[in-house]
Scaffold this motif. Structure first.
Motif, PDB file in Angstrom:
ATOM      1  N   LEU A   1       0.833  -1.196   0.000  1.00  0.00           N
ATOM      2  CA  LEU A   1       0.000   0.000   0.000  1.00  0.00           C
ATOM      3  C   LEU A   1       0.869   1.247   0.000  1.00  0.00           C
ATOM      4  CD1 LEU A   1      -3.018   0.733   0.085  1.00  0.00           C
ATOM      5  CD2 LEU A   1      -2.835   0.856   2.576  1.00  0.00           C
ATOM      6  N   HIS A   2       0.611   2.130  -0.963  1.00  0.00           N
ATOM      7  CA  HIS A   2       1.321   3.410  -1.065  1.00  0.00           C
ATOM      8  C   HIS A   2       0.334   4.516  -0.734  1.00  0.00           C
ATOM      9  CE1 HIS A   2       3.088   6.724  -3.845  1.00  0.00           C
ATOM     10  NE2 HIS A   2       3.363   6.947  -2.570  1.00  0.00           N
ATOM     11  N   LEU A   3       0.524   5.177   0.412  1.00  0.00           N
ATOM     12  CA  LEU A   3      -0.384   6.234   0.857  1.00  0.00           C
ATOM     13  C   LEU A   3       0.240   7.602   0.643  1.00  0.00           C
ATOM     14  CD1 LEU A   3      -1.790   4.838   4.225  1.00  0.00           C
ATOM     15  CD2 LEU A   3      -2.799   4.711   1.940  1.00  0.00           C
ATOM     16  N   THR A   4      -0.558   8.519   0.146  1.00  0.00           N
ATOM     17  CA  THR A   4      -0.133   9.898  -0.067  1.00  0.00           C
ATOM     18  C   THR A   4      -1.095  10.816   0.671  1.00  0.00           C
ATOM     19  OG1 THR A   4       0.804   9.449  -2.247  1.00  0.00           O
ATOM     20  CG2 THR A   4       0.248  11.723  -1.770  1.00  0.00           C
ATOM     21  N   GLU A   5      -0.541  11.752   1.430  1.00  0.00           N
ATOM     22  CA  GLU A   5      -1.360  12.742   2.136  1.00  0.00           C
ATOM     23  C   GLU A   5      -0.669  14.086   1.962  1.00  0.00           C
ATOM     24  OE1 GLU A   5      -2.672  13.721   6.686  1.00  0.00           O
ATOM     25  OE2 GLU A   5      -2.630  11.608   6.090  1.00  0.00           O
ATOM     26  N   SER A   6      -1.047  14.804   0.903  1.00  0.00           N
ATOM     27  CA  SER A   6      -0.335  16.028   0.546  1.00  0.00           C
ATOM     28  C   SER A   6      -1.308  17.136   0.208  1.00  0.00           C
ATOM     29  CB  SER A   6       0.582  15.765  -0.660  1.00  0.00           C
ATOM     30  OG  SER A   6       1.119  16.963  -1.159  1.00  0.00           O
ATOM     31  N   VAL A   7      -0.978  18.351   0.635  1.00  0.00           N
ATOM     32  CA  VAL A   7      -1.816  19.508   0.301  1.00  0.00           C
ATOM     33  C   VAL A   7      -1.315  20.187  -0.969  1.00  0.00           C
ATOM     34  CG1 VAL A   7      -2.512  19.989   2.662  1.00  0.00           C
ATOM     35  CG2 VAL A   7      -0.398  20.975   1.802  1.00  0.00           C
ATOM     36  N   GLY A   8      -0.139  19.791  -1.437  1.00  0.00           N
ATOM     37  CA  GLY A   8       0.469  20.495  -2.558  1.00  0.00           C
ATOM     38  C   GLY A   8       0.229  19.863  -3.911  1.00  0.00           C
TER      39      GLY A   8
ATOM     40  N   TYR B   1      -5.998  27.767  -1.483  1.00  0.00           N
ATOM     41  CA  TYR B   1      -6.330  26.750  -2.478  1.00  0.00           C
ATOM     42  C   TYR B   1      -6.912  25.478  -1.850  1.00  0.00           C
ATOM     43  CZ  TYR B   1      -1.669  25.090  -1.075  1.00  0.00           C
ATOM     44  OH  TYR B   1      -0.571  24.675  -0.368  1.00  0.00           O
ATOM     45  N   ASN B   2      -6.924  25.388  -0.533  1.00  0.00           N
ATOM     46  CA  ASN B   2      -7.435  24.217   0.155  1.00  0.00           C
ATOM     47  C   ASN B   2      -8.963  24.249   0.215  1.00  0.00           C
ATOM     48  OD1 ASN B   2      -8.338  22.907   2.901  1.00  0.00           O
ATOM     49  ND2 ASN B   2      -6.391  21.944   2.375  1.00  0.00           N
ATOM     50  N   PHE B   3      -9.609  23.077   0.036  1.00  0.00           N
ATOM     51  CA  PHE B   3     -11.065  22.997   0.047  1.00  0.00           C
ATOM     52  C   PHE B   3     -11.650  23.493   1.360  1.00  0.00           C
ATOM     53  CE2 PHE B   3     -11.542  20.653  -3.888  1.00  0.00           C
ATOM     54  CZ  PHE B   3     -12.875  20.869  -4.223  1.00  0.00           C
ATOM     55  N   VAL B   4     -11.002  23.148   2.480  1.00  0.00           N
ATOM     56  CA  VAL B   4     -11.491  23.583   3.792  1.00  0.00           C
ATOM     57  C   VAL B   4     -11.486  25.104   3.874  1.00  0.00           C
ATOM     58  CG1 VAL B   4     -10.968  23.616   6.251  1.00  0.00           C
ATOM     59  CG2 VAL B   4     -10.850  21.466   4.984  1.00  0.00           C
ATOM     60  N   ARG B   5     -10.401  25.710   3.455  1.00  0.00           N
ATOM     61  CA  ARG B   5     -10.292  27.171   3.495  1.00  0.00           C
ATOM     62  C   ARG B   5     -11.350  27.815   2.613  1.00  0.00           C
ATOM     63  NH1 ARG B   5      -6.309  31.074   4.162  1.00  0.00           N
ATOM     64  NH2 ARG B   5      -7.223  33.104   3.702  1.00  0.00           N
TER      65      ARG B   5
ATOM     66  N   GLU C   1      -1.442  30.777   8.054  1.00  0.00           N
ATOM     67  CA  GLU C   1      -1.889  29.661   7.227  1.00  0.00           C
ATOM     68  C   GLU C   1      -1.042  28.439   7.588  1.00  0.00           C
ATOM     69  OE1 GLU C   1      -3.588  31.965   3.308  1.00  0.00           O
ATOM     70  OE2 GLU C   1      -1.510  31.220   3.253  1.00  0.00           O
ATOM     71  N   VAL C   2      -1.708  27.401   8.074  1.00  0.00           N
ATOM     72  CA  VAL C   2      -1.012  26.225   8.607  1.00  0.00           C
ATOM     73  C   VAL C   2      -1.460  24.981   7.838  1.00  0.00           C
ATOM     74  CG1 VAL C   2      -0.493  24.870  10.666  1.00  0.00           C
ATOM     75  CG2 VAL C   2      -0.992  27.324  10.873  1.00  0.00           C
ATOM     76  N   GLU C   3      -0.487  24.204   7.356  1.00  0.00           N
ATOM     77  CA  GLU C   3      -0.796  23.006   6.580  1.00  0.00           C
ATOM     78  C   GLU C   3      -0.458  21.713   7.323  1.00  0.00           C
ATOM     79  OE1 GLU C   3      -0.486  24.127   1.956  1.00  0.00           O
ATOM     80  OE2 GLU C   3       1.462  23.934   2.942  1.00  0.00           O
TER      81      GLU C   3
END
Length: 301
Positions: A123-130, A199-203, A222-224
């Motif tokens: 399993l390759h997991l990616t968790e990135s905001v960029g 650019y974040n959906f939450v923001r 702004e905190v990521e």
């Protein structure tokens, strides 16, 4: 077609230059340039444009890059299927989990359940905001992702999973009452807030709610990084507005007394499972998808 040329092409694009790619591949730069030239001759189009800043893909290059990702993944899967013939599922499955959402809380459970049920799956997991997960799926770099939004986007298919409600999380020093009732967006006028970038959906969801209610949105940072956000809120540096799963995490990780209240008018975003609408999922990917759906069903409960 020599599959090594496709691998080299991907490394050149991902690294941004032929020089860096040659170092990563441990081959001479002239030899790598010859591989690229042979690939361009094969397709009859220029695939990359070189400049002092590195390389950039042409339209033909984008098409070849996308198919190269798919071809290499299929070759890896073919090898895994051959090796595990008659045995359990095996192969590499890539999944994107969007940060600042319930998806981000599933990573460990997804790893644990996949290892338990299908130990042959890598399993390759990616968790990135960029990075844009839908684009990565279209390019073949991801097979599926849990992300905010419902589309439509050409090239991918969205399956809405659940709706996430947003909560205010603030230190008691902000003089917001601990109440079971929702807190009005208007009551947050001018309060210092810690949020992800624009650019974040939450923001964007928070921005929209404040604009609609004509409330002054005062973003002081702004905190990521969720852990940094939790510490900053716990220290009283600012409040935040987050989906419930992240709000609960911030409260649970803080040793300080925090207020957590639903926001009104309601702010919410849809979390969807996103896959390619052109390339079917492999058997291992389908198995991981089933686990993801099970885990998100628990969140609904």
């Amino acid at each position: 077609m020599d599959i090594r040329r496709l691998k080299s092409f991907i490394v050149i694009v991902d690294s941004g230059s032929i020089t860096r790619a040659a170092d990563l591949l441990h081959i001479a730069q002239p030899a790598l340039s010859q591989q690229l030239a042979a690939l361009e001759e094969h397709f009859g189009h220029k695939l990359l444009i070189r400049s002092q800043q590195g390389v950039s893909m042409t339209d033909a290059g984008h098409a070849v890059y996308r198919h190269a990702q798919i071809i290499l993944r299929q070759m890896e899967q073919a090898q895994a299927d051959a090796s595990a013939a008659g045995n359990s599922l095996a192969g590499r499955v890539s999944v994107g989990l969007v940060p600042f959402s319930s998806a981000a809380t599933l990573s460990v459970d997804l790893l644990a359940e996949t290892r338990k049920r299908h130990p042959g799956i890598l399993l390759h997991l990616t968790e990135s905001v960029g990075q844009t997960y839908s684009q990565m799926i279209m390019n073949g770099r991801l097979e599926m992702a849990l992300l905010h939004g419902t589309g439509p986007i050409k090239g991918v298919r969205f399956e809405p999973i659940l709706s996430e409600e947003f909560f205010l999380v603030a230190h008691r020093d902000f003089a917001i009452e601990a109440d079971a009732k929702p807190v009005s967006v208007n009551a947050l006028d001018g309060i210092p807030l810690l949020l992800p970038p624009a650019y974040n959906f939450v923001r964007r969801a928070v921005d929209t709610a404040f604009t609609r209610t004509r409330t002054n949105l005062k973003v002081v940072a702004e905190v990521e990084i969720v852990r940094t956000l939790a510490r900053a809120v716990g220290s009283g540096l600012g409040a935040t507005v987050m989906p419930k799963a992240i709000a609960d995490r911030i409260v649970s990780e803080s040793s300080e007394p925090l207020i957590c209240r639903l926001v009104s008018p309601r702010i919410e975003e849809t979390l969807s499972l996103c896959v390619s609408d052109q390339n079917p999922l492999s058997e291992p990917a389908l198995a991981v998808r089933d686990i993801l759906l099970e885990l998100t069903a628990r969140l609904k409960g």
